[in-house]
Design an enzyme around this catalytic site. Structure first.
Site, short mmCIF file in Angstrom:
data_model
loop_
_atom_site.label_atom_id
_atom_site.label_comp_id
_atom_site.label_asym_id
_atom_site.label_seq_id
_atom_site.Cartn_x
_atom_site.Cartn_y
_atom_site.Cartn_z
N CYS A 17 0.92 -1.14 -0.07
CA CYS A 17 -0.01 0.12 0.01
C CYS A 17 0.81 1.20 0.05
CB CYS A 17 -0.86 -0.07 1.24
SG CYS A 17 -1.81 -1.54 1.30
N HIS B 93 -3.83 6.43 2.86
CA HIS B 93 -4.25 5.38 2.19
C HIS B 93 -5.55 5.00 2.83
CE1 HIS B 93 -4.23 1.28 1.21
NE2 HIS B 93 -3.83 0.77 2.43
N ASN C 187 -10.25 -1.19 0.52
CA ASN C 187 -8.69 -0.97 0.30
C ASN C 187 -8.12 -1.46 -0.86
OD1 ASN C 187 -6.03 -1.15 0.89
ND2 ASN C 187 -6.14 -1.76 3.00
N1 COA Z 1 -17.44 -9.86 10.83
C1 COA Z 1 -18.30 -9.90 12.29
N2 COA Z 1 -17.29 -10.23 13.19
C2 COA Z 1 -16.22 -10.20 13.18
C3 COA Z 1 -15.48 -10.18 12.10
C4 COA Z 1 -16.23 -9.96 10.77
N3 COA Z 1 -15.79 -9.65 9.42
N4 COA Z 1 -14.20 -10.18 12.30
C5 COA Z 1 -14.03 -10.30 13.52
N5 COA Z 1 -15.25 -10.49 14.31
C6 COA Z 1 -15.39 -10.62 15.56
C7 COA Z 1 -14.38 -11.59 16.33
O1 COA Z 1 -14.65 -12.73 16.38
C8 COA Z 1 -14.42 -10.73 17.62
O2 COA Z 1 -15.52 -11.25 18.27
P1 COA Z 1 -15.46 -11.60 19.95
O3 COA Z 1 -15.15 -10.23 20.56
O4 COA Z 1 -16.77 -12.23 20.00
O5 COA Z 1 -14.31 -12.57 19.85
C9 COA Z 1 -14.91 -9.33 17.44
O6 COA Z 1 -15.29 -9.58 16.07
C10 COA Z 1 -13.85 -8.51 17.18
O7 COA Z 1 -12.50 -9.28 16.38
P2 COA Z 1 -11.20 -8.44 16.24
O8 COA Z 1 -10.31 -9.53 15.43
O9 COA Z 1 -10.56 -7.88 17.48
O10 COA Z 1 -11.59 -7.24 15.44
P3 COA Z 1 -10.78 -5.65 15.21
O11 COA Z 1 -11.54 -4.80 15.94
O12 COA Z 1 -9.50 -6.07 15.28
O13 COA Z 1 -11.10 -5.63 13.68
C11 COA Z 1 -10.17 -5.70 11.67
C12 COA Z 1 -10.76 -6.14 12.57
C13 COA Z 1 -9.40 -6.44 10.40
C14 COA Z 1 -11.19 -4.54 10.87
C15 COA Z 1 -8.98 -4.37 12.04
O14 COA Z 1 -8.13 -5.30 13.05
C16 COA Z 1 -8.46 -3.89 11.13
O15 COA Z 1 -8.71 -2.93 10.51
N6 COA Z 1 -7.03 -4.06 11.17
C17 COA Z 1 -6.08 -3.17 10.14
C18 COA Z 1 -6.31 -3.76 8.87
C19 COA Z 1 -5.64 -2.95 7.81
O16 COA Z 1 -5.65 -1.73 7.87
N7 COA Z 1 -5.17 -3.77 6.62
C20 COA Z 1 -4.66 -3.36 5.57
C21 COA Z 1 -3.39 -2.91 5.65
S1 COA Z 1 -2.58 -1.96 4.38
#
Ligand code: COA
Length: 334
Positions: free
Chosen positions: A117, A257, A287
């Site tokens: 990215c 980004h 993204n």
């Molecule tokens: N839909 C619904 N629920 C989801 C889910 C989805 N797609 N993914 C995870 N969950 C649930 C999990 O099971 C967890 O449930 P629990 O609390 O009952 O255990 C809860 O939601 C939180 O999960 P978690 O993995 O901690 O989510 P998060 O807040 O970290 O969000 C992302 C996940 C991926 C959205 C976030 O981490 C993110 O945006 N990270 C950066 C990614 C990024 O920018 N990537 C590109 C790089 S260039």
């Protein structure tokens, strides 16, 4: 010491996103997720997905043609083409060579750049060097991705985020003191496994195991990425500003980004920028990795958000791990 004969800047911009829209409601049918969760955690409502027959160079071609038209530059005038991508048409030849042939840019050197990215800003920094030193006159930089082909559509961690699209910029000589003022490029390979496509390369060539385990798809540690991104997005801009002899208060507009609305908001806060000065289109496009910044830049320009003489900051982060930012004094007329 730096050798700078010319000021380098953007002469023209173009972007292309595929017609097919995949909404959060559509994704609900594929994995256990819902619109409310995706919107709240990422800011994404829908994303564009290419047609099965479209490869990355096909998207890049349309964006590049639009940028050339905007810059009033012909394909033959191009001295170099850089395609920033992590979803190349194939491992070799480079997507830039395929694009060179499709454009008819027969005088251009061509290569791909892999910085995920951050790739568009990395490539822009390279283009700037060639223009500033007078070695080249016109360089085309394209960020293009077909990430839908590298996503495991059973993995709700990644399939909600990644998308397809292309954005392009023609770099050339601009009025003295305008264009690219400074940049900051960085990498931390200790985070290599945070976002990766682990299979299909020389470490783990394609075999039955790699296919069965979706090793040719994007794997991401979301929490790690998030932690890294909230620091990197703001701090890289601060370094670029320092190099340009500017401060946060000098920024007129930030093109970040488009990875996650919460990451963008935290970068804006760190830079003391109200959200009116930050371009956001993540809700429409998701993204699209290396394509994300140039699509946003081209859209912002089309919407009349970038005025000649304003200070524009670009900021990205991604797999590698990498980060990159750039400060420009906008050189294009409205
Ligand atoms: N839909 C619904 N629920 C989801 C889910 C989805 N797609 N993914 C995870 N969950 C649930 C999990 O099971 C967890 O449930 P629990 O609390 O009952 O255990 C809860 O939601 C939180 O999960 P978690 O993995 O901690 O989510 P998060 O807040 O970290 O969000 C992302 C996940 C991926 C959205 C976030 O981490 C993110 O945006 N990270 C950066 C990614 C990024 O920018 N990537 C590109 C790089 S260039």
């Amino acid at each position: 010491m730096t050798l700078k004969l010319n000021s380098a800047g953007i002469l023209g911009l173009g972007y292309y996103v595929p017609e097919k829209i995949l909404t959060n409601a559509d994704i609900e049918k594929l994995v256990d997720t819902n619109d409310e969760w995706i919107t709240e955690r990422t800011g994404i409502k829908e994303r564009r997905i290419c047609a099965p027959e479209q490869a990355t160079s096909d998207l890049a071609l349309i964006a590049a043609q639009r940028a050339l038209e905007d810059a009033k530059v012909s394909a033959e005038e191009l001295d170099m083409i850089i395609v920033a991508t992590i979803s190349a048409d194939s491992n070799t030849p480079s997507t830039a060579c395929i694009l060179q042939e499709k454009l008819g840019a027969k005088n251009a050197a061509a290569f791909d750049l892999s910085a995920a990215c951050s790739g568009f800003v990395y490539s822009s920094a390279i283009a700037t060097q060639f223009i500033e030193t007078g070695v080249y006159k016109k360089v085309l930089v394209v960020g293009a991705e077909t990430l839908s082909k590298f996503v495991n559509w059973e993995d709700r961690n990644t399939c909600i985020i990644f998308a397809d699209g292309a954005g392009a910029a023609v770099f050339g000589v601009v009025e003295d003191g305008y264009g690219v003022l400074s940049f900051d490029l960085g990498a931390d390979g200790s985070g290599a496994e945070t976002i990766e496509i682990p299979g299909g390369g020389s470490r783990h060539p394609a075999d039955q195991e790699s296919i069965d385990n979706h090793m040719h798809c994007l794997h991401m540690n979301g929490k790690e990425t998030f932690r890294f991104a909230v620091k990197a997005m703001g701090s890289t801009v601060i370094k670029s500003l320092e190099r340009a002899g500017l401060t946060k208060e000098d920024i007129d507009y930030l093109i970040p980004h488009q990875a996650n609305i919460r990451i963008i908001q935290s970068a804006a806060k760190r830079l003391h920028l109200p959200m009116e000065k930050v371009f956001v289109n993540i809700e429409k496009y998701g993204n699209a990795s290396a394509a994300s910044i140039p699509i946003a830049l081209a859209e912002a320009e089309q919407e009349g958000k970038l005025k000649k003489g304003e200070i524009i900051a670009l900021s990205g982060f991604g797999a590698g791990l990498t980060w990159a930012s750039c400060i420009m004094k906008w050189a294009k007329e409205d």
